[in-house]
Scaffold this motif. Structure first.
Motif, PDB file in Angstrom:
ATOM      1  N   PRO A  40     -12.232  -5.243  -5.479  1.00  0.00           N
ATOM      2  CA  PRO A  40     -11.636  -3.965  -5.071  1.00  0.00           C
ATOM      3  C   PRO A  40     -11.613  -2.900  -6.167  1.00  0.00           C
ATOM      4  N   VAL A  43     -14.977  -1.347  -6.570  1.00  0.00           N
ATOM      5  CA  VAL A  43     -15.250  -0.378  -5.504  1.00  0.00           C
ATOM      6  C   VAL A  43     -14.557   0.941  -5.825  1.00  0.00           C
ATOM      7  N   ARG A  44     -13.331   0.837  -6.299  1.00  0.00           N
ATOM      8  CA  ARG A  44     -12.586   2.059  -6.608  1.00  0.00           C
ATOM      9  C   ARG A  44     -13.230   2.831  -7.769  1.00  0.00           C
ATOM     10  N   TRP A  47     -16.208   4.670  -6.371  1.00  0.00           N
ATOM     11  CA  TRP A  47     -15.743   5.795  -5.531  1.00  0.00           C
ATOM     12  C   TRP A  47     -15.214   6.935  -6.387  1.00  0.00           C
ATOM     13  N   PRO A 141      -8.459  12.735  -4.043  1.00  0.00           N
ATOM     14  CA  PRO A 141      -7.339  12.976  -3.129  1.00  0.00           C
ATOM     15  C   PRO A 141      -5.970  12.581  -3.705  1.00  0.00           C
ATOM     16  N   ALA A 143      -2.455  11.112  -2.712  1.00  0.00           N
ATOM     17  CA  ALA A 143      -1.949  10.245  -1.635  1.00  0.00           C
ATOM     18  C   ALA A 143      -0.668  10.749  -0.978  1.00  0.00           C
ATOM     19  N   LEU A 150      -6.832  16.305   3.039  1.00  0.00           N
ATOM     20  CA  LEU A 150      -7.989  15.408   3.208  1.00  0.00           C
ATOM     21  C   LEU A 150      -9.231  16.208   3.554  1.00  0.00           C
ATOM     22  N   ALA A 170     -12.172   1.541   3.453  1.00  0.00           N
ATOM     23  CA  ALA A 170     -12.225   0.786   2.197  1.00  0.00           C
ATOM     24  C   ALA A 170     -10.844   0.269   1.810  1.00  0.00           C
ATOM     25  N   HIS A 171      -9.812   0.877   2.351  1.00  0.00           N
ATOM     26  CA  HIS A 171      -8.455   0.408   2.043  1.00  0.00           C
ATOM     27  C   HIS A 171      -8.111  -0.918   2.723  1.00  0.00           C
ATOM     28  N   GLY A 174      -8.060  -4.429  -1.612  1.00  0.00           N
ATOM     29  CA  GLY A 174      -7.269  -4.117  -2.798  1.00  0.00           C
ATOM     30  C   GLY A 174      -5.830  -3.780  -2.507  1.00  0.00           C
ATOM     31  N   ARG A 175      -5.207  -3.178  -3.471  1.00  0.00           N
ATOM     32  CA  ARG A 175      -3.783  -2.893  -3.379  1.00  0.00           C
ATOM     33  C   ARG A 175      -3.401  -1.730  -4.281  1.00  0.00           C
ATOM     34  N   CYS A 176      -2.178  -1.276  -4.092  1.00  0.00           N
ATOM     35  CA  CYS A 176      -1.586  -0.299  -4.997  1.00  0.00           C
ATOM     36  C   CYS A 176      -0.765  -1.044  -6.040  1.00  0.00           C
ATOM     37  N   HIS A 177      -0.760  -0.482  -7.248  1.00  0.00           N
ATOM     38  CA  HIS A 177      -0.055  -1.082  -8.376  1.00  0.00           C
ATOM     39  C   HIS A 177       0.979  -0.082  -8.904  1.00  0.00           C
ATOM     40  N   SER A 181      -0.797   3.774  -9.826  1.00  0.00           N
ATOM     41  CA  SER A 181      -0.515   4.953  -8.994  1.00  0.00           C
ATOM     42  C   SER A 181       0.983   5.156  -8.762  1.00  0.00           C
ATOM     43  N   TRP A 187      -2.914  -3.080   1.785  1.00  0.00           N
ATOM     44  CA  TRP A 187      -2.964  -2.503   3.131  1.00  0.00           C
ATOM     45  C   TRP A 187      -3.148  -3.585   4.198  1.00  0.00           C
ATOM     46  N   THR A 230      -1.404   9.668   3.133  1.00  0.00           N
ATOM     47  CA  THR A 230      -2.764  10.067   3.538  1.00  0.00           C
ATOM     48  C   THR A 230      -3.384   9.077   4.533  1.00  0.00           C
TER      49      THR A 230
HETATM   50 FE1  DDH Z   1      -8.180   4.560  -2.323  1.00  0.00          FE
HETATM   51  N1  DDH Z   1      -6.390   4.352  -3.325  1.00  0.00           N
HETATM   52  N2  DDH Z   1      -7.636   6.411  -1.749  1.00  0.00           N
HETATM   53  N3  DDH Z   1     -10.008   4.802  -1.478  1.00  0.00           N
HETATM   54  N4  DDH Z   1      -8.717   2.747  -3.031  1.00  0.00           N
HETATM   55  C1  DDH Z   1      -5.967   3.255  -4.009  1.00  0.00           C
HETATM   56  C2  DDH Z   1      -6.630   2.053  -4.128  1.00  0.00           C
HETATM   57  C3  DDH Z   1      -7.908   1.827  -3.635  1.00  0.00           C
HETATM   58  C4  DDH Z   1      -6.455   7.034  -2.013  1.00  0.00           C
HETATM   59  C5  DDH Z   1      -5.464   6.589  -2.876  1.00  0.00           C
HETATM   60  C6  DDH Z   1      -5.436   5.329  -3.429  1.00  0.00           C
HETATM   61  C7  DDH Z   1     -10.420   5.895  -0.773  1.00  0.00           C
HETATM   62  C8  DDH Z   1      -9.598   6.940  -0.373  1.00  0.00           C
HETATM   63  C9  DDH Z   1      -8.324   7.185  -0.844  1.00  0.00           C
HETATM   64  C10 DDH Z   1      -9.924   2.130  -2.768  1.00  0.00           C
HETATM   65  C11 DDH Z   1     -11.057   2.708  -2.212  1.00  0.00           C
HETATM   66  C12 DDH Z   1     -11.078   3.971  -1.623  1.00  0.00           C
HETATM   67  C13 DDH Z   1      -4.689   3.529  -4.573  1.00  0.00           C
HETATM   68  C14 DDH Z   1      -3.881   2.558  -5.419  1.00  0.00           C
HETATM   69  C15 DDH Z   1      -4.354   4.804  -4.207  1.00  0.00           C
HETATM   70  C16 DDH Z   1      -3.073   5.542  -4.549  1.00  0.00           C
HETATM   71  C17 DDH Z   1      -4.332   2.570  -6.886  1.00  0.00           C
HETATM   72  C18 DDH Z   1      -3.541   1.601  -7.721  1.00  0.00           C
HETATM   73  O1  DDH Z   1      -2.311   1.750  -7.792  1.00  0.00           O
HETATM   74  O2  DDH Z   1      -4.169   0.696  -8.315  1.00  0.00           O
HETATM   75  C19 DDH Z   1      -6.362   8.260  -1.248  1.00  0.00           C
HETATM   76  C20 DDH Z   1      -5.198   9.240  -1.310  1.00  0.00           C
HETATM   77  C21 DDH Z   1      -7.509   8.324  -0.506  1.00  0.00           C
HETATM   78  C22 DDH Z   1      -7.839   9.356   0.508  1.00  0.00           C
HETATM   79  O3  DDH Z   1      -7.140  10.421   0.546  1.00  0.00           O
HETATM   80  C23 DDH Z   1      -8.682   9.198   1.467  1.00  0.00           C
HETATM   81  C24 DDH Z   1     -11.819   5.804  -0.504  1.00  0.00           C
HETATM   82  C25 DDH Z   1     -12.625   6.883   0.220  1.00  0.00           C
HETATM   83  C26 DDH Z   1     -12.254   4.610  -1.038  1.00  0.00           C
HETATM   84  C27 DDH Z   1     -13.628   4.026  -1.060  1.00  0.00           C
HETATM   85  O4  DDH Z   1     -13.889   3.095  -1.735  1.00  0.00           O
HETATM   86  C28 DDH Z   1     -14.718   4.592  -0.250  1.00  0.00           C
HETATM   87  C29 DDH Z   1      -9.858   0.750  -3.196  1.00  0.00           C
HETATM   88  C30 DDH Z   1     -10.966  -0.301  -3.033  1.00  0.00           C
HETATM   89  C31 DDH Z   1      -8.585   0.552  -3.741  1.00  0.00           C
HETATM   90  C32 DDH Z   1      -8.004  -0.734  -4.310  1.00  0.00           C
HETATM   91  C33 DDH Z   1      -8.117  -0.773  -5.807  1.00  0.00           C
HETATM   92  C34 DDH Z   1      -7.499  -2.004  -6.416  1.00  0.00           C
HETATM   93  O5  DDH Z   1      -7.383  -2.028  -7.650  1.00  0.00           O
HETATM   94  O6  DDH Z   1      -7.136  -2.940  -5.710  1.00  0.00           O
END
Ligand code: DDH
Length: 284
Positions: A40, A43-44, A47, A141, A143, A150, A170-171, A174-177, A181, A187, A230
């Motif tokens: 995860p 991927v982040r 992105w 973005p 959150a 958006l 994609a959500h 993974g997770r929020c930490h 954040s 999710w 979001t």
């Molecule tokens: Fe996300 N994302 N994301 N996200 N995201 C977080 C974690 C992960 C937003 C906010 C957050 C996408 C869109 C959005 C992943 C992939 C994608 C976290 C938590 C937040 C906050 C971070 C943390 O605390 O570690 C918001 C807002 C949006 C939006 O507005 C649409 C997109 C488009 C993607 C993608 O990959 C295409 C992934 C995977 C994670 C998990 C990360 C982890 O460490 O686990």
């Protein structure tokens, strides 16, 4: 011999496949991290490297890997992504000919496929740029915001409503930490497997505000799962919700659209010379 210039190394699909396989191997090897996978967070990273793109000025995007540098590495949205960059450093040392920019994207491709996602075709061609190519803060973005934000943020990258909803799936991963954040929790119940559960849960669970001292987020009845403001915007907005309905019902449709839109995301602003995209085999 002296005087004869060394022949330039031109990597082939096989050479990139070696790197894909190396990342896949490391994903299995380092399974103590977080929910059992670096997938995860890789991927982040891919992105956040790509999502800085601005169609108008043609700045940002995955070409450059400028998140290596401050200030971009310190942008609030990028908190915690050092874990992903550090995970890839030994891969870069073993295959120094790949650019960080291609490596980060290839690792996103690898992570998505290895976590049960659809095929994500890849083509190389990104080159690393210097600190002057860093993007300003605020392109990713926020959150805490809603549908208007958006559409503004993803519209700037060149995405429409359907693409915004597909990308958001994609959500499932993974997770929020709280130390990154500030938000907390995953999710879905299978955060290391790509599924359409994110959409199903959005529609079928009862979500209420979490009562805590942290930032405003939603929780389900079991309090095990979370949604960001979001995320909830995707079911509150009628146009977005149409696509949530579709992807909740049809995982194949989600996988197809997700693959298409992720390829588009990962290629934003990259001046490719190569037309052909390669597909790498999942490592079992
Ligand atoms: Fe996300 N994302 N994301 N996200 N995201 C977080 C974690 C992960 C937003 C906010 C957050 C996408 C869109 C959005 C992943 C992939 C994608 C976290 C938590 C937040 C906050 C971070 C943390 O605390 O570690 C918001 C807002 C949006 C939006 O507005 C649409 C997109 C488009 C993607 C993608 O990959 C295409 C992934 C995977 C994670 C998990 C990360 C982890 O460490 O686990």
């Amino acid at each position: 011999a002296a005087g004869i210039p060394a022949k330039e190394f031109v990597p082939t699909q096989e050479d990139y496949a070696k790197i894909y396989n190396e990342i896949a191997k490391r994903l299995v090897e380092f399974d103590e991290y977080d929910d059992g996978s670096y997938g995860p967070v890789l991927v982040r990273l891919a992105w956040h490297a790509s999502g800085t793109y601005d169609v108008e000025t043609k700045t940002g995007g995955s070409n450059g890997a400028t998140m290596r540098f401050q200030p971009e590495s310190d942008h609030g949205a990028n908190a915690g992504l050092k874990a992903a960059r550090d995970f890839l450093e030994p891969v870069k040392e073993k295959f120094p000919w790949i650019s960080y920019s291609d490596l980060w994207i290839l690792s996103g491709v690898c992570a998505l496929q290895q976590m049960g996602g659809p095929v994500i075709p890849f083509r190389p061609g990104r080159s690393d740029r210097d600190i002057s190519a860093c993007t300003p803060d605020g392109r990713l973005p926020d959150a805490t915001k809603e549908h208007k934000h958006l559409r503004a943020i993803f519209g700037r990258m060149g995405f429409n409503d359907q693409e915004i909803v597909a990308l958001s799936g994609a959500h499932a991963l993974g997770r929020c930490h709280t130390d990154r954040s500030g938000f907390d929790g995953p999710w879905t119940f299978s955060p290391t497997m790509l599924t359409n559960d994110y959409y199903k849960l959005l529609l079928n669970e009862k979500w209420s505000w979490k009562k805590w001292n942290g930032p405003a987020q939603y929780e389900d009845k079991t309090k095990a799962l979370m949604m960001l403001p979001t995320d909830m915007a995707l079911v509150k907005d009628r146009e977005f919700k149409k696509w949530v309905d579709k992807y909740a019902k049809d995982q194949d449709a989600f996988f197809k659209d997700f693959s298409d839109v992720v390829v588009k995301l990962f290629e934003l602003g990259v001046p490719f010379k190569q037309e052909e995209r390669w597909v790498f085999k999942v490592v079992e």
